[in-house]
Scaffold this motif. Structure first.
Motif, PDB file in Angstrom:
ATOM      1  N   ASN A 158      26.485 -72.681  47.752  1.00  0.00           N
ATOM      2  CA  ASN A 158      27.765 -72.004  47.522  1.00  0.00           C
ATOM      3  C   ASN A 158      28.121 -71.934  46.040  1.00  0.00           C
ATOM      4  OD1 ASN A 158      28.165 -71.519  50.260  1.00  0.00           O
ATOM      5  ND2 ASN A 158      29.132 -73.512  50.567  1.00  0.00           N
ATOM      6  N   THR A 159      27.109 -71.786  45.209  1.00  0.00           N
ATOM      7  CA  THR A 159      27.336 -71.554  43.790  1.00  0.00           C
ATOM      8  C   THR A 159      27.163 -70.067  43.510  1.00  0.00           C
ATOM      9  OG1 THR A 159      26.571 -73.747  43.165  1.00  0.00           O
ATOM     10  CG2 THR A 159      26.591 -72.078  41.447  1.00  0.00           C
ATOM     11  N   LYS A 160      28.174 -69.485  42.869  1.00  0.00           N
ATOM     12  CA  LYS A 160      28.173 -68.056  42.595  1.00  0.00           C
ATOM     13  C   LYS A 160      28.214 -67.831  41.087  1.00  0.00           C
ATOM     14  CE  LYS A 160      28.611 -67.290  47.027  1.00  0.00           C
ATOM     15  NZ  LYS A 160      27.587 -66.621  47.857  1.00  0.00           N
ATOM     16  N   GLY A 161      27.536 -66.802  40.622  1.00  0.00           N
ATOM     17  CA  GLY A 161      27.516 -66.500  39.197  1.00  0.00           C
ATOM     18  C   GLY A 161      28.142 -65.162  38.886  1.00  0.00           C
ATOM     19  N   ILE A 162      28.810 -65.098  37.733  1.00  0.00           N
ATOM     20  CA  ILE A 162      29.400 -63.847  37.249  1.00  0.00           C
ATOM     21  C   ILE A 162      29.015 -63.667  35.783  1.00  0.00           C
ATOM     22  CG2 ILE A 162      31.519 -62.541  36.845  1.00  0.00           C
ATOM     23  CD1 ILE A 162      32.886 -64.217  38.991  1.00  0.00           C
ATOM     24  N   PHE A 163      28.420 -62.538  35.476  1.00  0.00           N
ATOM     25  CA  PHE A 163      28.037 -62.207  34.106  1.00  0.00           C
ATOM     26  C   PHE A 163      29.030 -61.171  33.581  1.00  0.00           C
ATOM     27  CE2 PHE A 163      25.810 -60.128  30.700  1.00  0.00           C
ATOM     28  CZ  PHE A 163      25.024 -61.119  30.118  1.00  0.00           C
ATOM     29  N   ILE A 164      29.721 -61.496  32.474  1.00  0.00           N
ATOM     30  CA  ILE A 164      30.756 -60.614  31.933  1.00  0.00           C
ATOM     31  C   ILE A 164      30.400 -60.207  30.508  1.00  0.00           C
ATOM     32  CG2 ILE A 164      33.199 -60.367  31.355  1.00  0.00           C
ATOM     33  CD1 ILE A 164      33.882 -62.336  33.519  1.00  0.00           C
TER      34      ILE A 164
ATOM     35  N   SER B  86      20.929 -57.495  43.569  1.00  0.00           N
ATOM     36  CA  SER B  86      19.870 -58.025  44.439  1.00  0.00           C
ATOM     37  C   SER B  86      19.904 -59.544  44.529  1.00  0.00           C
ATOM     38  CB  SER B  86      18.501 -57.563  43.944  1.00  0.00           C
ATOM     39  OG  SER B  86      18.191 -58.155  42.687  1.00  0.00           O
ATOM     40  N   GLN B  87      20.374 -60.212  43.470  1.00  0.00           N
ATOM     41  CA  GLN B  87      20.411 -61.676  43.445  1.00  0.00           C
ATOM     42  C   GLN B  87      21.772 -62.244  43.856  1.00  0.00           C
ATOM     43  OE1 GLN B  87      17.737 -63.456  43.062  1.00  0.00           O
ATOM     44  NE2 GLN B  87      16.455 -61.683  42.598  1.00  0.00           N
ATOM     45  N   GLY B  88      22.696 -61.372  44.248  1.00  0.00           N
ATOM     46  CA  GLY B  88      24.011 -61.851  44.670  1.00  0.00           C
ATOM     47  C   GLY B  88      24.907 -62.272  43.524  1.00  0.00           C
ATOM     48  N   LEU B  89      24.603 -61.799  42.318  1.00  0.00           N
ATOM     49  CA  LEU B  89      25.443 -62.104  41.155  1.00  0.00           C
ATOM     50  C   LEU B  89      26.590 -61.104  41.052  1.00  0.00           C
ATOM     51  CD1 LEU B  89      22.820 -62.769  38.317  1.00  0.00           C
ATOM     52  CD2 LEU B  89      24.372 -64.447  39.325  1.00  0.00           C
ATOM     53  N   GLY B  90      27.712 -61.584  40.569  1.00  0.00           N
ATOM     54  CA  GLY B  90      28.788 -60.681  40.210  1.00  0.00           C
ATOM     55  C   GLY B  90      28.636 -60.284  38.753  1.00  0.00           C
TER      56      GLY B  90
ATOM     57  N   SER C  96      30.375 -56.608  42.765  1.00  0.00           N
ATOM     58  CA  SER C  96      29.931 -57.730  43.579  1.00  0.00           C
ATOM     59  C   SER C  96      28.712 -57.273  44.373  1.00  0.00           C
ATOM     60  CB  SER C  96      31.054 -58.138  44.537  1.00  0.00           C
ATOM     61  OG  SER C  96      31.160 -57.179  45.584  1.00  0.00           O
ATOM     62  N   PRO C  97      28.120 -58.145  45.178  1.00  0.00           N
ATOM     63  CA  PRO C  97      27.018 -57.686  46.031  1.00  0.00           C
ATOM     64  C   PRO C  97      27.424 -56.592  47.009  1.00  0.00           C
ATOM     65  CG  PRO C  97      26.997 -60.084  45.871  1.00  0.00           C
ATOM     66  CD  PRO C  97      28.264 -59.618  45.223  1.00  0.00           C
ATOM     67  N   GLN C  98      28.749 -56.426  47.216  1.00  0.00           N
ATOM     68  CA  GLN C  98      29.244 -55.414  48.147  1.00  0.00           C
ATOM     69  C   GLN C  98      29.502 -54.069  47.490  1.00  0.00           C
ATOM     70  OE1 GLN C  98      29.313 -56.330  51.368  1.00  0.00           O
ATOM     71  NE2 GLN C  98      28.556 -58.292  50.597  1.00  0.00           N
ATOM     72  N   GLY C  99      29.537 -54.016  46.155  1.00  0.00           N
ATOM     73  CA  GLY C  99      29.777 -52.752  45.480  1.00  0.00           C
ATOM     74  C   GLY C  99      30.753 -52.884  44.330  1.00  0.00           C
ATOM     75  N   ALA C 100      30.997 -51.746  43.645  1.00  0.00           N
ATOM     76  CA  ALA C 100      31.856 -51.730  42.460  1.00  0.00           C
ATOM     77  C   ALA C 100      33.327 -51.664  42.856  1.00  0.00           C
ATOM     78  CB  ALA C 100      31.502 -50.539  41.575  1.00  0.00           C
TER      79      ALA C 100
ATOM     80  N   ASN D 179      40.682 -59.570  43.026  1.00  0.00           N
ATOM     81  CA  ASN D 179      40.640 -60.363  44.248  1.00  0.00           C
ATOM     82  C   ASN D 179      39.615 -59.823  45.247  1.00  0.00           C
ATOM     83  OD1 ASN D 179      42.474 -62.137  43.267  1.00  0.00           O
ATOM     84  ND2 ASN D 179      44.184 -61.481  44.537  1.00  0.00           N
ATOM     85  N   THR D 180      39.478 -58.509  45.333  1.00  0.00           N
ATOM     86  CA  THR D 180      38.431 -57.930  46.177  1.00  0.00           C
ATOM     87  C   THR D 180      37.056 -58.373  45.681  1.00  0.00           C
ATOM     88  OG1 THR D 180      39.771 -55.997  46.758  1.00  0.00           O
ATOM     89  CG2 THR D 180      37.382 -55.763  46.949  1.00  0.00           C
ATOM     90  N   PHE D 181      36.888 -58.368  44.381  1.00  0.00           N
ATOM     91  CA  PHE D 181      35.629 -58.774  43.759  1.00  0.00           C
ATOM     92  C   PHE D 181      35.276 -60.213  44.131  1.00  0.00           C
ATOM     93  CE2 PHE D 181      33.807 -60.873  39.900  1.00  0.00           C
ATOM     94  CZ  PHE D 181      32.543 -60.276  39.925  1.00  0.00           C
ATOM     95  N   PHE D 182      36.246 -61.151  43.990  1.00  0.00           N
ATOM     96  CA  PHE D 182      35.970 -62.552  44.301  1.00  0.00           C
ATOM     97  C   PHE D 182      35.753 -62.760  45.799  1.00  0.00           C
ATOM     98  CE2 PHE D 182      37.140 -63.638  39.999  1.00  0.00           C
ATOM     99  CZ  PHE D 182      36.428 -64.804  39.772  1.00  0.00           C
TER     100      PHE D 182
END
Length: 452
Positions: free
Chosen positions: A101-107, A122-126, A179-183, A188-191
């Motif tokens: 349950n570790t999630k990554g976000i690259f900004i 593909s890797q589930g990164l935000g 997110s892995p679900q789309g842009a 809050n939708t993103f998280f």
């Protein structure tokens, strides 16, 4: 500012934005369930040493003593598009310290190469692109990205453009995210999409405590009659409710109680700013309306611009806006603006209608309009009080009637046409059916919002 300082500035800006939402209990998870940190170290078994991450958010389930989700964020300030190698390196760090349950976000402050964006998905990164708030056309009291709750296709397309186009300029949102679900433009939708990605509906993690919506912060609904009344009351404050000439907007800025402390500035516009040159700006802290003047300015357009900014003030939009820029494109599209599910559009529609009501008081405008029809012998033949198509006779009536009203009220032809349309006095067959108006004069404007 060197590269390190630029990177630190981006990191601080993102941290400040996220912490403000958590502290105000507007974040994806309740504030008592979140711990946000800068430069916190997490142990890597492979290195036998710790890895420091720019920002981390530890999210726990209700009553838990340890976190259940760890969000690790890396911030990079780039002069060019982000290459795939950099996000691959970030993902490798996450794998060394992360559990399931570790999630990554690259900004980044810049666009991402398509390969980098595809790798993140593909890797589930935000992934997110950050825009400095000082360059935004509309600046809300609550960050737009944290306030917006929409999942519309249109906003997804805009978010993708913000992520991938190097020269993209944001007018409203600080963050464009995938997110892995789309842009999306919604923080809050993103998280939610990032944290719940691939989780079963009954997964324990879905019990993360969520804040309730704060509906009290939505821009209030105002009907046409409400807006007309506020404009009429404003005219009474300067004794202009019985005048027959043009409304003195500067006197309104001086004498209206809501305008106490207002500074009205006139500034020479910068050269070469067309086609989207700034016409005006309103800021609420301090309270300033700044008008940008240029040689050959259209006085009717300038009066409508000022009336629009006064509308934001008198309609109480300072509760929601920090500032707003207005440019040529806004006036050109004033008639076609429509509610797209955001509080921003609600405020723009309200300010536009208020401006028309203020500059062209309903009864005086209607009387002048019918006087012009009578003078010119224009009759209603079942197509509306003033019908205009491409026939020469109808065009002649339209231009002559609107020219008189333009002079009398000191406004542009576009503003006159908006007012006629809003009052159901014109049937403009030159326009598409979606734009032409035939609605009754007292029909209310319907507003819906996507802000939570």
């Amino acid at each position: 500012m060197n590269t390190t300082q630029k990177g630190d500035a981006l990191e601080i800006a993102v941290f400040t934005l996220l912490k403000a939402q958590i502290d105000a209990d507007r974040f994806f998870a309740r504030k008592e369930c979140c711990v946000i940190s800068r430069r916190k170290a997490y142990f890597s078994e492979k290195r036998k040493a710790s890895i420091v991450f720019d920002i981390s958010i530890e999210i726990s389930l209700p009553g838990a003593t340890d976190y259940s989700v760890l969000v690790l964020i890396e911030c990079k300030n780039y002069a060019k598009a982000v290459p795939v190698n950099d996000v691959e390196e970030f993902f490798a760090k996450i794998e060394q310290v992360g559990e399931a349950n570790t999630k990554g976000i690259f900004i980044s402050n810049n666009a991402l190469q398509s390969s980098a964006l595809n790798y993140c998905k593909s890797q589930g990164l935000g992934v997110a692109r950050y825009f400095d708030g000082k360059d935004l056309k509309w600046e809300l009291q609550r960050t737009a990205s944290a306030s917006f709750a929409g999942k519309s296709v249109a906003y997804g397309i805009e978010a993708y453009a913000g992520l991938t186009l190097p020269d993209y300029r944001s007018s409203l949102f600080e963050l464009y995210m995938q997110s892995p679900q789309g842009a999306t433009n919604s923080l809050n939708t993103f998280f939610e999409d990032l944290v719940f990605d691939k989780l079963a509906r009954n997964a324990p993690l879905r019990r993360i405590s969520r804040p309730h919506s704060e509906r009290s912060e939505l821009v209030p609904y105002l009907s046409i009659s409400d807006l007309e009344k506020i404009a009429s009351d404003a005219l009474v404050t300067i004794g202009a409710d019985t005048d027959v000439g043009q409304v003195d907007l500067e006197q309104l800025c001086v004498r209206h109680p809501a305008a106490q402390g207002l500074k009205l500035l006139r500034t020479a516009a910068a050269e070469g700013a067309a086609p989207h040159r700034p016409l005006a700006r309103i800021t609420f802290e301090p309270l300033v309306i700044e008008l940008f003047q240029m040689p050959g300015s259209n006085s009717g357009r300038d009066r409508f611009t000022l009336a629009h900014e006064i509308g934001h003030l008198l309609l109480g939009h300072g509760k929601f806006l920090k500032s707003e820029w207005r440019d040529d494109a806004d006036n050109e599209g004033a008639q076609s603006i429509h509610d797209d599910g955001t509080s921003l559009k609600r405020m723009e529609i309200q300010a536009n209608y208020f401006a028309s009501s203020l500059l062209m008081p309903r009864e005086r405008f209607r009387n002048s309009f019918y006087e012009q029809l009578q003078t010119r012998g224009v009759q209603n033949k079942g197509f509306g009080a003033l019908f205009v198509d491409m026939q020469e006779c109808n065009l002649k009536n339209y231009y002559e009637v609107t020219a008189h009203l333009m002079t009398q009220f000191g406004v542009s032809r576009e503003a006159v046409t908006i007012r006629l349309s809003g009052m159901g006095l014109i049937n403009d067959a030159r326009r598409t059916p979606a734009v032409a108006s035939s609605r009754p004069q007292d029909q209310s404007i319907e507003f819906e919002t996507g802000f939570e």
